[in-house]
Design an enzyme around this catalytic site. Structure first.
Site, short mmCIF file in Angstrom:
data_model
loop_
_atom_site.label_atom_id
_atom_site.label_comp_id
_atom_site.label_asym_id
_atom_site.label_seq_id
_atom_site.Cartn_x
_atom_site.Cartn_y
_atom_site.Cartn_z
N LYS A 123 0.85 -1.19 0.00
CA LYS A 123 0.00 0.00 0.00
C LYS A 123 0.88 1.24 0.00
CE LYS A 123 -3.90 2.20 2.37
NZ LYS A 123 -4.86 2.11 3.48
N ASP A 228 -14.06 5.25 9.68
CA ASP A 228 -14.46 5.07 8.28
C ASP A 228 -14.94 3.63 8.07
OD1 ASP A 228 -14.96 5.78 5.70
OD2 ASP A 228 -12.89 5.70 5.02
#
Length: 516
Positions: A123, A228
């Site tokens: 990532k 989130d």
């Protein structure tokens, strides 16, 4: 989807990475790093650095920009990626690079493989995109800073995500296994599954709903809120179990807006199940259902947590109380680390040491011959040698060289190289090194003893005196180099360019004001 081009990575030399690292170090205090400053930090010749900078700009690892007051170089996202990938490749974490498998508002996700051929997930954090630039309003990455580069903020985001992932994985949460971290790159376990937003049919909707709600409460019991928690950050594996991802935005349950974020996570799950599976339940957790069990927020220093809150929480759950003196010492140490390298007098030396540690290209002299050869190369501007190398490695050899040669010296047998070596040894004992007249007389005696017959082994000057004088000479040389102004010469000077433009503007405007 796109693919990060890593072909050039195998062709970059050690000097290329020295220059990239020097630009990275220079961007701590400069928006644009001048070429002369990059040459000083990289400890390389200016002409060689200019050629390397040109090649790196050609491959778009650096960008050259013309500012209002000065011109310089900036590290691009690709250059920052190469620095991180180089370190991960040296560690054996990454051996091959694959395609992009995901993209978000603040990251790119790729599939890579390690030395054993096992597929893992990489990532790359990409803060600064047009769709997500309100960092000050949504994150506390800036803290006391007024501004910061997007590369540095991406590094902070990756560090936080890795810390949260490791803490949650150690406590048995369904998260990917963290593997490695460097700069803005996080290497984690590859989840064999897909996001919940792509699932349209589930055998047992009720159990999945209960499991997700229990996961939200469990996170709150450990002191954190995801912030989130939606269908895009929940992966469903082949067995139907959920895996939670994406953690940079997590906050503490002691945050001022913790209740708002908690209720938003719960409502995101409820709305998705109602919209996708036509399932709506009257049972859902509230912020008052949280019961503190652990202190992940204290361990990671999550957003919204003060030092007084940390002490109160540790005292509440019965852990060892942190004394005020220990906290003060930690604050002092952290401030010293932040302020380290900001002193104007020693800033270049500090950055040079960081580049040396990063690239691991320290030059070491192991004998008198190698030390003298290095000095010859320095005079010819071939090999850069720092002050610490000369003092640490060369002083003992200077002690050996200061002793007269035992036996008769045949001058005809000396070649040209030996003559250069004697000149270099004598050059350390010049008038610049010796200040008083007595020391100058001692230098003359010492130089004469090298060319006359001698059977003794006693040194003319004490080794401690030689060490002291050599250090003084090297310090004076370093001070003279620091006093030089770091400016871009010639046509590349931004100030000269602005003055020329002002003169042209004045000349063109003479007709308006009636001047001749």
């Amino acid at each position: 989807m796109g693919k990060l081009n890593v072909t050039i990575l195998r062709y970059l030399t050690r000097d290329d990475f020295r220059v990239l690292t020097a630009i990275e170090m220079g961007m701590k205090n400069h928006e644009l790093v001048p070429a002369s400053l990059a040459a000083q930090i990289a400890n390389l010749r200016y002409g060689g650095v200019h050629k390397l900078l040109k090649e790196l700009c050609k491959h778009r690892l650096l960008s050259y920009e013309r500012g209002k007051h000065y011109d310089g170089y900036r590290l691009t996202n690709a250059g920052y990626d190469y620095l991180a990938l180089k370190v991960l490749a040296q560690r054996g974490t990454i051996a091959s690079f694959g395609n992009q498998i995901g993209v978000g508002k603040e990251s790119n996700i790729y599939i890579v493989a390690d030395d054993g051929g096992n597929s893992v997930c990489l990532k790359l954090h990409r803060l600064g995109r047009t769709c997500f630039r309100n960092i000050k309003g949504k994150r506390d990455y800036h803290q006391h800073r007024k501004s910061a580069s997007w590369l540095y903020l991406s590094r902070i985001s990756a560090t936080r995500e890795y810390a949260y992932m490791k803490a949650l994985f150690d406590r048995g949460f369904p998260v990917p296994k963290p593997i490695d971290l460097n700069r803005h790159c996080v290497v984690m376990e590859l989840v064999e599954g897909g996001p919940l937003c792509g699932v349209y049919a589930i055998d047992d909707v009720e159990s999945l709903y209960d499991e997700l709600m229990n996961l939200i409460v469990k996170l709150g019991n450990h002191g954190v809120i995801h912030g989130d928690f939606n269908e895009f950050n929940i992966m469903i594996i082949n067995s139907g179990k959920p895996i939670l991802i994406d953690f940079p935005q997590m906050i503490s349950t002691e945050h001022v807006d913790a209740k708002t974020y908690f209720e938003r996570d719960v409502n995101c799950v409820r709305d998705f199940f109602k919209r996708r599976f036509a399932y709506e339940s009257e049972l859902y957790p509230t912020f008052e259902d949280i019961s503190r069990e652990d202190c992940i927020d204290v361990e990671i220093k999550a957003s919204g947590l003060t030092k007084q809150m940390e002490k109160d929480l540790l005292r509440e759950i019965g852990m060892i109380e942190v004394e005020d003196e220990e906290l003060d010492e930690e604050c002092k140490e952290s401030m010293e680390e932040v302020n380290q390298g900001t002193d104007t007098a020693g800033e270049i030396s500090y950055l040079q040491l960081q580049v040396e540690d990063t690239v691991r290209n320290e030059f070491t002299c192991i004998s008198k011959e190698s030390f003298i050869d290095a000095e010859i190369n320095i005079k010819r501007n071939l090999v850069p040698l720092s002050k610490d190398d000369i003092v640490a490695e060369g002083i003992e050899n200077m002690d050996i060289a200061s002793k007269p040669v035992k036996g008769v010296i045949n001058e005809k047998s000396h070649d040209l190289n030996a003559k250069h070596k004697e000149d270099i040894i004598d050059s350390h004992l010049t008038a610049e090194t010796f200040d008083s007249e007595d020391e100058q007389v001692g230098r003359e005696k010492f130089s004469d003893s090298r060319s006359m017959y001698s059977n003794t082994t006693a040194a003319t000057i004490a080794p401690e005196v030689i060490k002291k004088k050599v250090k003084v000479a090297l310090q004076k040389r370093e001070d003279r180099e620091k006093s030089r102004r770091i400016l871009v010469k010639g046509e590349a000077n931004a100030v000269t360019r602005v003055r020329r433009e002002n003169r042209d503007t004045i000349k063109q405007s003479t007709g308006i004001w009636g001047w001749e």
